[in-house]
Scaffold this active site. Structure first.
Site, short mmCIF file in Angstrom:
data_model
loop_
_atom_site.label_atom_id
_atom_site.label_comp_id
_atom_site.label_asym_id
_atom_site.label_seq_id
_atom_site.Cartn_x
_atom_site.Cartn_y
_atom_site.Cartn_z
N LYS A 31 0.90 -1.41 -0.24
CA LYS A 31 -0.09 -0.14 0.00
C LYS A 31 0.83 0.88 -0.12
CE LYS A 31 -3.83 -0.22 2.68
NZ LYS A 31 -4.68 -0.16 3.84
N ARG A 100 -3.36 2.79 8.63
CA ARG A 100 -3.62 2.26 8.22
C ARG A 100 -2.28 0.89 8.03
NH1 ARG A 100 -8.20 2.33 4.71
NH2 ARG A 100 -8.97 4.60 4.42
N GLY A 109 -7.50 -6.37 4.83
CA GLY A 109 -8.76 -6.98 5.92
C GLY A 109 -8.16 -7.70 7.04
N MET A 111 -5.44 -7.49 8.49
CA MET A 111 -4.89 -6.61 9.81
C MET A 111 -5.76 -5.22 10.03
SD MET A 111 -1.37 -6.83 9.30
CE MET A 111 -0.73 -6.12 7.03
N ARG A 343 -3.82 -0.68 -6.19
CA ARG A 343 -2.28 -2.02 -6.10
C ARG A 343 -2.77 -2.67 -7.43
NH1 ARG A 343 -5.72 -4.25 -1.02
NH2 ARG A 343 -7.81 -3.91 -2.34
N HIS A 459 -16.19 -7.38 1.12
CA HIS A 459 -14.86 -8.86 1.24
C HIS A 459 -15.06 -9.81 0.75
CE1 HIS A 459 -13.71 -11.23 4.33
NE2 HIS A 459 -12.62 -10.26 4.67
N ARG A 581 0.64 -48.24 -13.20
CA ARG A 581 0.53 -48.78 -12.49
C ARG A 581 0.18 -50.04 -12.42
NH1 ARG A 581 -0.70 -43.61 -9.22
NH2 ARG A 581 0.81 -42.87 -7.56
N ARG A 633 5.10 -49.85 -15.37
CA ARG A 633 5.28 -50.16 -14.33
C ARG A 633 5.57 -51.88 -13.37
NH1 ARG A 633 4.83 -46.85 -8.53
NH2 ARG A 633 3.07 -48.61 -8.44
N GLU A 765 12.16 -43.53 -5.07
CA GLU A 765 11.03 -43.80 -4.08
C GLU A 765 12.03 -44.46 -2.88
OE1 GLU A 765 7.40 -45.16 -5.31
OE2 GLU A 765 8.38 -47.20 -5.70
N SER A 784 12.87 -42.47 -11.76
CA SER A 784 11.46 -41.58 -11.83
C SER A 784 10.90 -41.34 -10.48
CB SER A 784 10.41 -42.37 -12.58
OG SER A 784 8.93 -41.91 -12.65
N GLY A 786 9.31 -41.29 -7.46
CA GLY A 786 8.15 -41.20 -6.51
C GLY A 786 8.10 -40.67 -5.61
N THR A 787 7.18 -39.74 -5.26
CA THR A 787 7.64 -38.76 -4.33
C THR A 787 6.63 -38.74 -3.40
OG1 THR A 787 5.69 -36.55 -5.54
CG2 THR A 787 8.89 -36.79 -5.67
N ASN A 788 5.46 -39.98 -3.67
CA ASN A 788 4.74 -39.59 -2.35
C ASN A 788 5.54 -40.94 -1.79
OD1 ASN A 788 2.56 -38.89 -4.30
ND2 ASN A 788 2.72 -40.86 -5.00
N ASP A 789 6.16 -42.13 -2.09
CA ASP A 789 6.93 -43.12 -1.41
C ASP A 789 8.29 -41.98 -0.94
OD1 ASP A 789 5.35 -45.25 -0.59
OD2 ASP A 789 5.52 -45.91 -2.72
N CYS A 852 6.32 -39.25 -10.71
CA CYS A 852 5.72 -39.53 -10.74
C CYS A 852 4.28 -39.35 -9.68
CB CYS A 852 5.07 -40.36 -11.80
SG CYS A 852 6.48 -41.67 -10.67
N TYR A 872 10.73 -35.14 -17.54
CA TYR A 872 9.28 -34.92 -18.04
C TYR A 872 8.97 -35.15 -16.25
CZ TYR A 872 9.56 -39.72 -16.33
OH TYR A 872 10.01 -41.22 -16.19
C1 PEP Z 1 5.36 -42.67 -5.65
O1 PEP Z 1 5.25 -43.20 -4.76
O2 PEP Z 1 5.37 -41.23 -5.43
C2 PEP Z 1 4.63 -43.26 -6.74
C3 PEP Z 1 4.25 -42.64 -7.78
O3 PEP Z 1 3.67 -44.60 -6.56
P1 PEP Z 1 2.30 -45.47 -5.73
O4 PEP Z 1 1.82 -44.33 -5.18
O5 PEP Z 1 2.30 -46.25 -6.76
O6 PEP Z 1 3.31 -45.49 -4.20
MG MG Z 2 5.48 -45.39 -4.54
#
Ligand code: PEP
Ligand code: MG
Length: 903
Positions: A31, A100, A109, A111, A343, A459, A581, A633, A765, A784, A786-789, A852, A872
């Protein structure tokens, strides 16, 4: 203010408006930087100064007021008095100021603000003597109300209740109709509330008012709603707020006065043309709070054409200067226009796309810049479905189309219920007379919001648009009674809490019951591959998606198993399947195949069935993705998802035993389930471990894939399968699996008198895989992630239970700002990804790198993957357009950062 050398030489605690500019938002807040820039541009901005975020940070750090702050404020006030020709606390020429908040990032709004600081008994008396009695008491009651609430923490509803009661008693429909006598009475009532609650009276020394107001604004940085908002928006907690102290100009000074909020374009649809609300004889917060319904700006044009024209000129100046949609607050005091704030305007996702592309059409920005003006999260909301058109359906009520979208849910009347019901998995629609910043939690929880009062800049409207929530404001005739948990509509329609309503935020309509929903026009256009559309938003999305495709370095693949999913993914622009999968092919009635696989006496039969099934499914999938890679896989079934529940089965067996009906089959089932039961199934017999225990699974799956490939290629199809090994922790697991896979590929190919090369990759993973990436890369064509595990095992938190059990508490306690299973934890999981990518590529230049896990489809995580140099991302089909767009945007941002680094 004359700038003393001491002040600038020391830390900048206070700056005058002309000392700053738009680039100084970090120090002056958004502001303050906007006010400074407008003064430079010569716009009619009232004089003032800014207490910097530096001063706030010093105060927040617990050291009290930083040295020299009050001396600098005093000096700045003297200068302000000179510029305005008025004096602070002087009844003959009173200077009143607004105090202000204004942080670096807009927190609308969230603060506090105190207006009319400097009003005292003697100033009020002098104004009354000069015949300005209504103005005097209206300003005074506002100061008591805001000072009481903000500085001393008096419950604001106590004041609101008195205001409502006074309106009822006097028959005034709006605050503007309250006369001087009523407002004088109200000021007295407010002061009594103030005294009863705090044991003190409003200070009559204006400097004390100012000092305490500034500190209260500092403190509001750590107010609950501000913290909640920052956590949601990802705004760091240590920035602090600036405090803008500016000469008050008064929109509540009669009929030729008023306040307005406007935009240089329509922030809902993005259509060109000035757009906004104006309230005669009112101050700015009356417009924003929605406590009175404002008139359209065009009405101001009819009443005061010269003023409207002057405003339009300033709006054009601002939009050209900022090269983007601007949001402007202004006040008219006895026919004189003042611009109080500007703004970059918050806009609906649809408007964001349309405005960005139309600014390109107008030659204001180029396509690269346009791409940075939108993001994947906005596109995601545009892919949401809309209501199916149903002939003859009559809305229950009409209002203003404040934020587009279609949603239904059970009606609730307060934010606490909205949050509680949502936590129980219900969908809710929040109905309020009007919303205040205290309703942020409810706005966040609800699918849609409706309010009985308020315009398109209220608001509720502004916050809902920012959040992408469906919202209808100013619903005609809607009476919301949060205490009775009931709303009523004209004609005696009553809507109790819990009743289901549907809200059309695009048309501004509310319907009884649950309406059918259909895909969004944007999503339909993308999936049909059209390149032109008469719909401006659709056209803008298609334009920016095409540009993103040109710019992005990341390939976009799909996580898909069925030919239907594969075709949908292709339509959305997938460049292959990055994760098939295969255990998903064994869900439903086929689950029993996994059970039979682990039962010794039926394994061969199960394997044969799995192979036959795989042949059919792989054939269909490869055909659907002809010409594009398909990464298959090998089986990764968490056993507890495929085997019967041990407790349930034990009870069934015990009951059967009691009744004398326990047979051999049930006994065998129970013993198999017991044998394979795991205490920590997510850390158990999954992925490559199962393939090591039962390597025949590799044979069956690889044979099926190779057979399908050879048959399809023989028939002239260009199919491109690849293989991937899950849950590898050690290189020896990979080499054993790879050797077996290559043996099968060679055997089947030679049986068909041909040869075949299938790339073989590994899922990274587990932390150990990341830490030993160099060794893995020797035996893998690609990684690849496997960011979940990888998230589950890096944090040691179960991906299945953490959200339900404790992540919400972690977020509340401020330990986690976001859910690490949704948005990649760059510091921990990201560090492992970076390490593995670096070591892997060092060991094998040209190693393919992808991701993935769910994070690959999360707009907030894609920047990280782009910076890490992955090839990718692979995500679920509906998220493909989001990833394409975000990947393009990140490439443009990265290129920009690289250019500025080399300058
Ligand atoms: C993971 O672990 O990120 C993954 C893609 O495999 P899944 O979710 O099938 O365990
Ligand atoms: Mg996995």
């Amino acid at each position: 203010m004359t700038t003393t050398p001491e002040r600038t030489a020391r830390r900048p605690l206070v700056l005058e408006l002309h000392e700053g500019d738009r680039t100084m938002a970090g120090l002056l807040g958004g502001k303050g930087a906007g006010l400074a820039e407008m003064s430079r541009l010569g716009l009619p901005v009232p004089p003032g100064f800014i207490v910097t975020t530096e001063a706030c940070r010093a105060w927040l750090s617990g050291g009290g007021e930083p040295d020299g702050l009050w001396e600098q404020i005093e000096a700045a006030m003297l200068d302000l008095e000179q510029r305005s020709g008025l004096r602070f606390g002087d009844p003959d020429a009173p200077l009143l100021v607004s105090v202000r908040s204004g942080a670096r990032f807009s927190m609308p709004g969230m603060m506090e603000t105190v207006l009319d600081v400097g009003m005292t008994d003697s100033v009020a008396a002098a104004l009354v003597d000069r015949g300005e009695d209504r103005f005097a008491w209206d300003s005074y009651r506002r100061l008591v109300q805001m000072y009481g609430r903000t500085v001393l923490g008096v419950d604001g509803t106590l004041f609101d209740e008195q205001l409502t009661r006074l309106r009822q008693e006097t028959g005034a429909a709006t605050d503007a109709e309250l006369d001087a006598a009523a407002l004088e009475r109200l000021t007295g009532v407010f002061r009594r509330i103030f005294q009863e609650r705090t044991g003190e009276d409003l200070p009559q020394d204006p400097r004390e008012q100012l000092r305490r107001a500034v500190v209260a604004v500092f403190a509001s940085w750590n107010g609950e709603r501000a913290r909640l908002y920052r956590a949601h928006e990802g705004i760091p907690d240590d920035l602090g707020t600036a405090v803008n102290v500016v000469q008050m100009v008064f929109g509540n000074r009669g009929d030729r006065s008023g306040s307005g909020v406007c935009f240089t374009r329509d922030p809902v649809s993005g259509a060109p043309g000035v757009f906004g609300d104006y309230l005669p004889n009112a101050q700015g917060e009356d417009v924003v709070s929605g406590s009175r319904s404002p008139m359209d700006l065009s009405e101001l044009g009819r009443r005061e054409p010269a003023l409207h024209e002057e405003l339009s000129v300033h709006l054009r100046t601002l939009e050209q200067h900022y090269r983007d949609l601007c949001d402007v607050e202004f006040t008219v005091e006895r026919g004189r226009l003042w611009i109080l704030q500007t703004r970059l305007g918050k806009r609906s996702p649809a408007a964001a796309f349309r405005i960005a592309v139309e600014l390109v059409d107008e030659g204001v920005i180029d396509l690269d810049e346009a791409l940075t003006r939108v993001d994947g999260t906005q596109l995601q909301t545009l892919l949401h479905p809309t209501f199916t058109t149903e002939e003859g359906l009559t809305p229950l009520a009409h209002g203003l189309a404040a934020s587009p979208g279609a949603a239904y849910g059970q009606l609730v009347f307060d934010s606490a219920t909205a949050m509680a019901w949502t936590a129980l998995g219900r969908q809710v629609v929040l109905a309020r007379p009007e919303t205040s910043p205290d309703d942020f939690g409810g706005l966040l929880a609800a699918r849609a919001v409706i309010t009985s009062r308020g315009g398109l800049t209220s608001h509720a409207a502004v916050v809902a648009r920012g959040l992408g929530r469906t919202c209808v404001t100013g619903v005609e005739g809607l009476l919301v009674d949060p205490v009775a948990r009931m709303a009523t509509l004209p004609g005696g329609v009553s809507l109790p809490e819990g009743i289901v309503v549907s809200v059309d935020g695009t048309r501004g309509e509310v319907y009884a019951g649950q309406r059918d929903i259909e895909p969004s026009p944007v999503s339909t256009a993308i999936s049909q591959g059209v390149s032109h559309s008469p719909d401006r938003t659709v056209r803008a999305v298609l334009t920016l998606l095409a540009h993103a495709d040109l710019r992005r370095q990341l390939g976009v693949m799909a996580n898909a198993e069925t030919p239907e999913e594969a075709r949908a993914a292709r339509c959305f622009g997938a460049e292959g399947i990055g994760l098939c999968r295969t255990e998903h092919m064994l869900l439903g009635a086929r689950r029993v195949l996994v059970e039979r696989l682990v039962t010794d006496d039926d394994r061969e039969g199960a394997l044969a069935e799995i192979e036959a099934l795989a042949l059919t499914e792989f054939t269909a999938l490869l055909e659907a993705m002809e010409g594009l890679p398909v990464v298959v896989r090998l089986l990764d079934p968490p056993m507890h998802e495929f085997l019967p529940d041990l407790v349930e089965l034990s009870v069934t067996a015990a009951l059967a035993d009691e009744r004398g009906t326990l047979d051999a089959a049930l006994e065998r089932r129970l013993s198999t389930t017991r044998r394979w039961h795991e205490s920590n199934p997510m850390l158990g017999l999954r992925g490559v471990r199962l393939l090591t225990v039962l390597p025949q699974v590799i044979d069956a799956q690889v044979r099926a894939l190779v057979e399908a490939t050879i048959t399809l290629r023989a028939a002239g199809h260009d199919v491109r399968p690849e293989l991937m090994v899950p849950l590898v922790a050690d290189v020896a697991e990979l080499t054993a699996a790879r050797e077996r896979m290559e043996g099968i590929v060679a055997d089947v190919a030679s049986a068909h008198d041909t040869s075949l090369h299938l790339p073989i990759g590994v899922m990274v993973e587990l932390p150990r895989a990341a830490l030993t990436a160099a060794a893995l890369a020797e035996h893998a064509d690609f990684f690849s992630f496997g960011t979940n595990d990888l998230t589950q095992t890096t944090w040691g938190m179960s991906r299945d239970d953490a959200e339900a059990n404790f992540l919400a508490a972690y977020r509340e306690a401020g330990i986690l700002a976001t859910d690490p299973f949704k948005t990649l934890d760059e510091a921990g999981v990201g560090a492992l990804v970076e390490l593995a990518a670096r070591d892997g590529r060092r060991a094998r230049p040209g190693l393919g790198l992808g991701a993935c896990g769910e994070h690959a489809g999360d707009p907030a995580s894609i920047g990280f993957f782009a910076r890490t140099g992955l090839d990718y991302l692979s995500c679920s089909p509906p998220r493909i357009p989001v990833v394409r767009l975000e990947a393009g945007r990140q490439a443009v941002l990265l290129a920009g950062a690289a250019t500025s680094d080399t300058r």
